[in-house]
Design a protein around this motif. Structure first.
Motif, mmCIF file in Angstrom:
data_model
loop_
_atom_site.group_PDB
_atom_site.id
_atom_site.type_symbol
_atom_site.label_atom_id
_atom_site.label_comp_id
_atom_site.label_asym_id
_atom_site.label_seq_id
_atom_site.Cartn_x
_atom_site.Cartn_y
_atom_site.Cartn_z
ATOM 1 N N GLU A 291 0.835 -1.208 0.000
ATOM 2 C CA GLU A 291 0.000 0.000 0.000
ATOM 3 C C GLU A 291 0.870 1.258 0.000
ATOM 4 O O GLU A 291 0.602 2.216 -0.724
ATOM 5 C CB GLU A 291 -0.929 -0.001 1.209
ATOM 6 N N ALA A 292 1.936 1.257 0.812
ATOM 7 C CA ALA A 292 2.852 2.398 0.846
ATOM 8 C C ALA A 292 3.564 2.551 -0.493
ATOM 9 O O ALA A 292 3.721 3.672 -1.011
ATOM 10 C CB ALA A 292 3.868 2.227 1.973
ATOM 11 N N TYR A 293 4.010 1.419 -1.054
ATOM 12 C CA TYR A 293 4.670 1.464 -2.360
ATOM 13 C C TYR A 293 3.745 2.047 -3.425
ATOM 14 O O TYR A 293 4.147 2.923 -4.194
ATOM 15 C CB TYR A 293 5.119 0.059 -2.760
ATOM 16 N N ASN A 294 2.524 1.576 -3.472
ATOM 17 C CA ASN A 294 1.579 2.054 -4.487
ATOM 18 C C ASN A 294 1.270 3.533 -4.316
ATOM 19 O O ASN A 294 1.184 4.278 -5.306
ATOM 20 C CB ASN A 294 0.284 1.231 -4.425
ATOM 21 N N PHE A 295 1.125 3.967 -3.064
ATOM 22 C CA PHE A 295 0.827 5.383 -2.811
ATOM 23 C C PHE A 295 1.985 6.273 -3.256
ATOM 24 O O PHE A 295 1.785 7.289 -3.939
ATOM 25 C CB PHE A 295 0.541 5.592 -1.324
ATOM 26 N N LEU A 296 3.201 5.910 -2.884
ATOM 27 C CA LEU A 296 4.363 6.718 -3.252
ATOM 28 C C LEU A 296 4.582 6.706 -4.760
ATOM 29 O O LEU A 296 4.874 7.747 -5.373
ATOM 30 C CB LEU A 296 5.604 6.212 -2.526
ATOM 31 N N SER A 297 4.447 5.538 -5.366
ATOM 32 C CA SER A 297 4.631 5.422 -6.809
ATOM 33 C C SER A 297 3.606 6.254 -7.568
ATOM 34 O O SER A 297 3.941 6.929 -8.557
ATOM 35 C CB SER A 297 4.533 3.954 -7.217
#
Length: 365
Positions: A291-297
């Motif tokens: 979830e953090a990866y997707n948000f930052l990306s």
């Protein structure tokens, strides 16, 4: 066999050999050239490996030294906490007293120290503890002595004397603390605790001077309060390598959300942000980090998932090539708010460079 036929066969073989040789010469030359090129590349690779190995050893030594210093500082921090807690429980007052008229007089073997202490507060102090600290030439604490003054009234001045306590040209410091009678504590215990504080602070200053850095121990929720301010004030670069980074947009209280969003805000104001999040470990995949990866990306932050089979357990943040956060705090609600965690903040360009070189070697950032 017919001599002419034999001669023809021999001539044919000689001609064939000559033609074959003439055809093979360029190929042999090419192969020899390729062999030389490969040997050169191998030599370069061996040199590069040797250099990388030397760099790794240097980084590993620096890392081990940092761990040693961190362990020392953690012990000092625990001493400071103990001393402050005991002194606060004793109801001591660190303001409201003034030291004046210090005078060193020569004795037979050691010098005496005489001075005055004045109550400049608005209440009578039932006890005043005057503590003398003496130091070695290198600045480390040598010894301490204490004098107790009873019932020092407002604006009253009282003389104190320490006899035979100073060696020639010895450095010293005088500190006075008082009590309004809220609690009682033996004068020797006051001196011991103050000496503990003085020694700990001197040790911290010594370590900072030795490696030219400032260090702050951050336990539990203090980490969040410190790092979010530094993220907000970042001007040039932020690098984050995090084992657990859990983004939960539905939780308005989650402190991890705040830190992760600050990375996006920093990116939007022109800061170069790089984030590495652990994903694949020895035992499986950390899907909770997605979830953090997707948000930052989605917000154009340079973020990657570490998909190697080994486990990268780092909780490392480097800000503006000068500020380093390292310790046990994950960027998760439990790590930032509920758990007992300890990290350190180090302010040093040299230390930041060492950790950045390590990340460059490990991840090619």
């Amino acid at each position: 066999m017919d001599r002419k036929l034999l001669t023809s066969i021999i001539l044919s073989l000689l001609i064939g050999t000559g033609i074959g040789y003439s055809i093979s010469v360029p190929q042999i030359s090419t192969l020899q050239s390729e062999k030389s090129s490969l040997e050169s590349e191998l030599a370069t690779l061996i040199t590069d490996y040797s250099n990388l190995n030397a760099t790794y050893n240097n980084l590993n030594n620096s890392y081990n030294e940092l761990l040693t210093q961190y362990s020392i500082l953690q012990g000092i921090y625990e001493q400071l906490e103990e001393a402050y807690e005991l002194l606060n429980t004793a109801g001591l007052v660190f303001d409201g007293l003034r030291i004046s008229d210090l005078n060193v007089t020569n004795g037979y073997l050691y010098a005496d120290l005489i001075g005055n202490v004045t109550n400049i507060s608005n209440k009578t102090m039932s006890k005043v503890y005057v503590v003398l600290f003496t130091y070695e030439a290198d600045g480390t604490l040598y010894d301490y002595h204490v004098k107790t003054i009873e019932n020092l009234a407002v604006n009253e001045t009282n003389e104190f004397k320490f006899f035979g306590v100073l060696k020639e040209n010895q450095k010293f410091k005088v500190l006075a603390v008082g009590s309004y009678g809220l609690a009682d504590i033996e004068s020797d215990e006051v001196a011991r605790l103050l000496a503990m504080l003085e020694g700990a602070n001197a040790r911290i200053a010594e370590l900072e001077q030795m490696v030219n850095y400032e260090v702050y121990v951050l336990s539990d929720q203090n980490y969040y309060q410190s790092i979010i301010n530094d993220l907000k004030n970042a001007n040039e670069t932020i690098i984050v390598a995090m084992y657990s980074m859990i983004y939960d947009p539905d939780d308005s209280f989650d402190w991890a959300n705040d830190l992760i969003r600050e990375l996006v805000y920093a990116k939007e104001r022109g800061v170069n942000v790089t984030v590495i999040i652990e994903y694949r470990t020895y035992w499986g995949y950390m899907d909770e980090n997605l979830e953090a990866y997707n948000f930052l990306s989605a917000n154009n932050v340079n973020v990657r998932l570490d998909n190697e089979t080994d486990t990268d357990h780092m909780k490392l943040v480097i800000i503006d090539d000068e500020i380093v956060y390292i310790g046990s705090h994950n960027w998760s609600e439990s790590g930032l708010y509920y758990n007992h965690e300890t990290s350190v903040k180090i302010v040093s360009e040299n230390i930041a460079r060492i950790f950045k070189e390590y990340l460059t070697t490990a991840f090619g950032i």
